[in-house]
Enzyme design. Structure first.
Site, short mmCIF file in Angstrom:
data_model
loop_
_atom_site.label_atom_id
_atom_site.label_comp_id
_atom_site.label_asym_id
_atom_site.label_seq_id
_atom_site.Cartn_x
_atom_site.Cartn_y
_atom_site.Cartn_z
N ASP A 355 1.32 -2.10 -10.38
CA ASP A 355 0.19 -1.36 -9.84
C ASP A 355 -1.01 -1.51 -10.77
OD1 ASP A 355 -0.98 0.70 -8.02
OD2 ASP A 355 -1.00 1.87 -9.86
N GLU A 391 -0.76 -6.53 -8.76
CA GLU A 391 -1.89 -6.08 -7.96
C GLU A 391 -3.11 -6.37 -8.85
OE1 GLU A 391 -3.29 -2.12 -5.52
OE2 GLU A 391 -2.60 -1.86 -7.58
#
Length: 709
Positions: A355, A391
């Site tokens: 993330d 990401e």
């Protein structure tokens, strides 16, 4: 109430500074915790009711690690730490021994945080804010750590081989939401690791043609106080407080959380499925200077977090959550690397999705893939064997880094998402779509990276579902109780004439065909496809594009599929089957469109409606919409210069509102084109053949796949 002064007569021994955390050896437990600035560390032991029974000062300090060994302790022992040191926020230090803190290396947790003023190191409401000092004991309100027995009979797991990247199809889902409503999962197991391991669940996922299940965060996380006050919860779990422990909320029996997670992985592996976990190493749940003291902040705030260089009271906030983990510091790098190795080696996890991954390579001077963390990961022989997915963006300056990660990494490709969405709503041209169909070589074709580095997706947990993408022009996040202010407003969605689900049958049919167009584009493109769970049957979140706080039927998958939903599932299975059947759809070499004189072949040729190669003026024409992609199976497959022996395929794209006549082109190696898929007739069993030069009437807003025969 102040923290009680407990004293015990203990046979505590010196122990070792490694491994960090609580390690049981069959005779006792070694405790080791890093803190470069603490003056004393106390180990606190609790009985099952949560009462603190013993407090032991760790006797040794070596290599900035406090450690001690306590004989006769066993798995199941509940514990935490009290860490002494200066409380000097202006200098970056926030030690307060009145606050029980979690072991950063704890393998298991028990209990949940109760939001009380005592969990803050300062006096909430004091005019001096975080410069004040609170003496209340936080232990009654804190979750706690548990000593574990790591033993698990992995030999019951069948022989397991990782899935090669070129065959990978990722399925993003949530542990709780996937089985919460599943009728074939025993009720007490729904929403848990046990529920996901249920044979009916595993076989359903396997039947979709999926290879790799990507789970939203499973690390222990904290529910935000502002959500609880609204009657909501942090459903997604992007609020980690421990990077080694699976969250006990996802266990049917919280006392067996570790074993349940391992059992789930083993059952997925038995079915040939990989497990990838979403990890949040960019921040923790402790927030900014006004946040609670739960772990890192009270253990060594100045080491674990990025602080403002000239005002160390304040945190650098590149994550938008209040703090940023300091991956420039060796202790933080070691923490993350140890966590990754633990999940890969001990938990048998097959990969990680990071993330806000840009944080991992962020130094004070900006994004740098030669930073310490990247060097540690890239040279690690264990981590080299698992899938690493970034990401590739964060909220800081220069945070957008799609294509910027080093070889060996895959990345979420939002350029694919945005362009494909725009193309099928008539807002992007073939010139924009073509490189996305090829794995985005303009972004990733460097340093020996291959097309699989592009993780292609149309939808993900964050944003509209596929059904909502074709049903809503605007977000509808009222259930989040933020007056619809949250969530992204530019969704590149199209409701096809009416907002929401209550539409006439022609609109409903068009929406279904558009979903099939988007799914087919995803699964027939070069790169690594990622499917959002539930999109295979058209799950809706009622227009909510930010359902992070919705632990209810807005987010949960339903399983009472009607005939229309079953047909969509069948179409997805057909597409994944085609991807597996035709390796040309998942090439290791980049498509270039250049003529290979030695082999007398082009790997890809772009075809116009006249059945001829696209001209430059057609590429440049903003009104051009319909085109074909001819993949020649004779093209070179590897670095060895020889003709390939794969099937030759033709994919035709028509986002236009009318039927378009398309002349099937000539191609070497066959005399006819066999229709393998048509989003206008997704249920067709027959696969008719058409001769070279046949003019095929392509239905408005549809996609077709032909094979040369």
């Amino acid at each position: 109430m102040n923290a009680p002064e407990l004293k015990i007569m203990s046979r505590v021994r010196e122990g070792l500074p490694y491994p960090r955390g609580a390690s049981w050896d069959g005779k006792g437990v070694n405790f080791a915790v890093y803190s470069a600035h603490a003056t004393k560390v106390e180990l606190c032991l609790f009985d099952p009711s949560g009462r603190e029974t013993d407090r032991i000062e760790l006797p040794e300090y070596r290599d900035e690690t406090w450690h001690g060994y306590v004989p006769d302790l066993r798995p199941g022992q509940v514990y935490g730490y009290r860490v002494h040191g200066p409380y000097a926020p202006d200098e970056g230090h926030r030690f307060n021994p009145n606050k029980l803190v979690l072991d950063p290396y704890a393998r298991a947790h028990i209990g949940e945080l109760k939001w009380d003023p005592a969990v803050f190191a300062y006096k909430v409401g004091d005019p001096q804010a975080d410069l004040s000092f609170d003496e209340r004991d936080s232990a009654p309100f804190m979750p706690k750590c548990v000593v574990v027995d790591p033993d698990f009979q992995w030999h019951k797991e069948r022989v397991w081989r990782p899935v090669p990247w070129d065959r990978t199809i990722i399925y993003e889902t949530h542990v709780r939401g996937f089985t919460k409503l599943h009728p074939k999962v025993p009720e007490h197991q729904r929403g848990t690791f046990c529920g996901l391991a249920n044979e009916h669940v595993v076989q359903y996922i396997k039947s979709l043609g999926i290879t790799s299940v990507e789970l939203l965060p499973v690390h222990t996380f904290i529910n935000d106080s502002f959500l609880l006050e609204r009657g909501l919860t942090n459903y997604w779990g992007y609020n980690s407080i421990g990077f080694f422990a699976p969250d006990p909320r996802y266990a049917a029996d919280p006392a067996k959380t570790l074993q349940e997670f391992k059992e789930m992985v083993a059952r997925f592996h038995d079915a040939g499925l990989e497990v990838v976990i979403d990890v949040v190493f960019n921040h923790t749940a402790e927030g900014n200077e006004l946040g609670p003291t739960l772990s890192f902040k009270g253990i060594d705030n100045a080491s674990y977090y990025r602080l403002m260089p000239d005002k160390k009271r304040y945190y650098i906030n590149h994550t938008g959550t209040g703090n940023t983990l300091n991956l420039s510091h060796p202790a933080a790098i070691q923490l993350v690397a140890d966590s990754l190795r633990y999940w890969a080696e001990d938990m048998h996890v097959d990969g990680f999705r990071f993330d806000l991954g840009t944080i991992l390579a962020r130094e004070p001077g900006g994004f740098d893939t030669h930073n310490g963390f990247m060097k540690v990961v890239m040279q690690d022989p264990l981590l080299a064997k698992v899938k690493m997915i970034a990401e590739p963006w964060d909220c800081g300056p220069g945070g957008y880094q799609v294509g910027g990660f080093p070889p060996g990494w895959a990345e979420w490709n939002d350029k694919f998402r945005d362009t494909v969405r725009d193309y099928w709503r008539g807002e992007a041209t073939p010139a924009a779509l073509a490189p996305r169909l090829c794995g985005s070589p303009d972004v990733f074709a460097r340093r020996g990276r291959q097309p699989w580095a592009s993780v292609n997706f149309i939808t993900a947990h964050d944003g509209f579902t596929l059904n909502d993408l074709v049903s809503y022009n605007d977000k509808h996040n009222e259930a989040n109780r933020e007056e619809n202010r949250d969530g992204h407003s530019h969704n590149r969605s199209w409701n096809h004439g009416a907002e929401g689900p209550d539409v006439e049958e022609p609109v409903r049919a068009l929406r279904k065909r558009q979903m099939k167009n988007l799914l087919a584009t995803l699964l027939l493109s070069q790169g690594t496809p990622m499917l959002l769970a539930g999109d295979e049957f058209g799950r809706t979140q009622q227009g909510n594009n930010n359902a992070y706080c919705q632990d209810n039927e807005i987010s949960w998958l339903h399983w009472n599929h009607d005939d229309r939903e079953q047909r969509l599932i069948s179409f997805v299975r057909k597409l994944t089957g085609l991807r597996e059947k035709y390796p040309i759809l998942r090439r290791a070499r980049w498509l270039t469109g250049e003529y290979n004189e030695e082999l007398e072949v082009k790997d890809v040729t772009w075809i116009n409606t006249a059945g001829e190669e696209m001209r430059q003026d057609q590429w440049d024409d903003p009104h051009t919409r319909v085109f074909g992609m001819l993949l020649d199976g004779r093209a070179q497959e590897t670095g060895i210069r020889r003709r390939g022996e794969l099937a030759t395929l033709l994919i035709i794209f028509n986002p236009w509102q009318d039927v378009v006549k398309f002349k099937l082109p000539a191609a070497t190696g066959g005399s006819a084109w066999t229709l393998r898929a048509d989003t206008n007739f997704p249920d067709a069993v027959e696969e008719p053949q058409f001769g070279i030069g046949h003019v095929y009437e392509v239905t408005a807003r549809s996609l077709l796949l032909f094979q040369l025969t």
